[in-house]
Design a protein around this motif. Structure first.
Motif, PDB file in Angstrom:
ATOM      1  N   LYS A  42       0.161  -3.326   5.819  1.00  0.00           N
ATOM      2  CA  LYS A  42       0.375  -4.044   4.810  1.00  0.00           C
ATOM      3  C   LYS A  42       0.018  -4.204   3.762  1.00  0.00           C
ATOM      4  O   LYS A  42       0.429  -3.979   2.426  1.00  0.00           O
ATOM      5  CB  LYS A  42      -0.381  -5.374   5.209  1.00  0.00           C
ATOM      6  N   GLN A  45       2.052  -1.101   0.009  1.00  0.00           N
ATOM      7  CA  GLN A  45       3.329  -2.285  -0.856  1.00  0.00           C
ATOM      8  C   GLN A  45       3.534  -1.469  -1.519  1.00  0.00           C
ATOM      9  O   GLN A  45       4.676  -1.008  -2.428  1.00  0.00           O
ATOM     10  CB  GLN A  45       3.013  -3.320  -0.985  1.00  0.00           C
ATOM     11  N   GLN A  46       2.356  -0.398  -2.292  1.00  0.00           N
ATOM     12  CA  GLN A  46       2.832   0.261  -3.302  1.00  0.00           C
ATOM     13  C   GLN A  46       3.820   1.455  -3.125  1.00  0.00           C
ATOM     14  O   GLN A  46       4.472   2.285  -4.080  1.00  0.00           O
ATOM     15  CB  GLN A  46       1.317   0.746  -3.623  1.00  0.00           C
ATOM     16  N   ARG A  48       5.740   1.584  -0.494  1.00  0.00           N
ATOM     17  CA  ARG A  48       7.620   0.978  -0.466  1.00  0.00           C
ATOM     18  C   ARG A  48       7.900   1.337  -1.359  1.00  0.00           C
ATOM     19  O   ARG A  48       9.381   1.397  -1.635  1.00  0.00           O
ATOM     20  CB  ARG A  48       7.193  -0.196   0.309  1.00  0.00           C
ATOM     21  N   GLN A  49       7.364   0.236  -3.026  1.00  0.00           N
ATOM     22  CA  GLN A  49       8.124   0.024  -4.610  1.00  0.00           C
ATOM     23  C   GLN A  49       8.263   1.698  -4.576  1.00  0.00           C
ATOM     24  O   GLN A  49       8.971   2.119  -5.335  1.00  0.00           O
ATOM     25  CB  GLN A  49       6.828  -0.843  -4.961  1.00  0.00           C
ATOM     26  N   ASP A  60      11.749  -0.484   8.644  1.00  0.00           N
ATOM     27  CA  ASP A  60       9.790  -0.876   9.381  1.00  0.00           C
ATOM     28  C   ASP A  60      10.143   0.168  11.088  1.00  0.00           C
ATOM     29  O   ASP A  60      11.012  -0.421  11.458  1.00  0.00           O
ATOM     30  CB  ASP A  60       9.586  -1.973   9.459  1.00  0.00           C
TER      31      ASP A  60
END
Length: 178
Positions: A42, A45-46, A48-49, A60
């Motif tokens: 969690k 996310q950076q 992932r972006q 995932d």
């Protein structure tokens, strides 16, 4: 987690991330759709972006590999594998190949993986494509896409010829028990 190794050339980071980063921009150089199955918590996310910003589809890994059946399904629905290796695999030049790559080959899926050294039997461009540079990776992906059925058949043949457990075990036992 950072892993450090040392060899005759000194200390270096030896994790999958450092092996992958030189190829981060790969999706920008090819029309082939590329996906990464990685663990992103969690707090990631950076990452992932950033990956999605370069054109990677991100899955995932905990979902796709939660069970052996799910993992097998993921591989079998994939078009093939693209993978980079830890820096030590390149430094050692031992022709290392992953168990995941073997799963793809056995499923008749072509693979494009980083070159880990010379081999007496691993091809560089026939079902299994081994690359050194971004340009070689792009050419390999496009070659697979242009003749997918042939490359799929070559991938399966490679698995049957060199990685079939019955053949490998028989050869080992023959050498060990003269």
């Amino acid at each position: 987690m950072e892993l450090w190794e040392t060899d005759q050339d000194g200390l270096y980071q030896n994790d999958k991330r450092n092996g992958f980063l030189p190829f981060l921009e790969l999706p920008l150089h090819t029309a082939v759709k590329l996906e990464l199955a990685i663990f992103l918590g969690k707090d990631d996310q950076q990452d992932r972006q950033m990956l999605e910003g370069y054109g990677w589809r991100v899955q995932d890994s905990q979902n796709i590999a939660a069970t052996p059946t799910k993992y097998q399904y993921y591989i079998q629905k994939s078009s093939g594998e693209f993978s980079c290796v830890k820096p030590s695999c390149i430094r050692q030049q031992n022709a290392w190949i992953s168990d995941r790559t073997l799963c793809y080959l056995a499923s008749g899926k072509p693979v494009v993986v980083q070159h880990t050294g010379p081999s007496r039997f691993l091809p560089d461009a026939a079902g299994l494509f081994r690359f050194h540079t971004m340009q070689e990776a792009v050419r390999s992906l496009e070659h697979v896409a242009a003749d997918y059925n042939k490359q799929s058949a070559l991938a399966r043949s490679l698995a049957e010829e060199y990685f079939d457990a019955r053949k490998v075990t028989a050869a080992l036992l023959e050498k060990a028990l003269p």
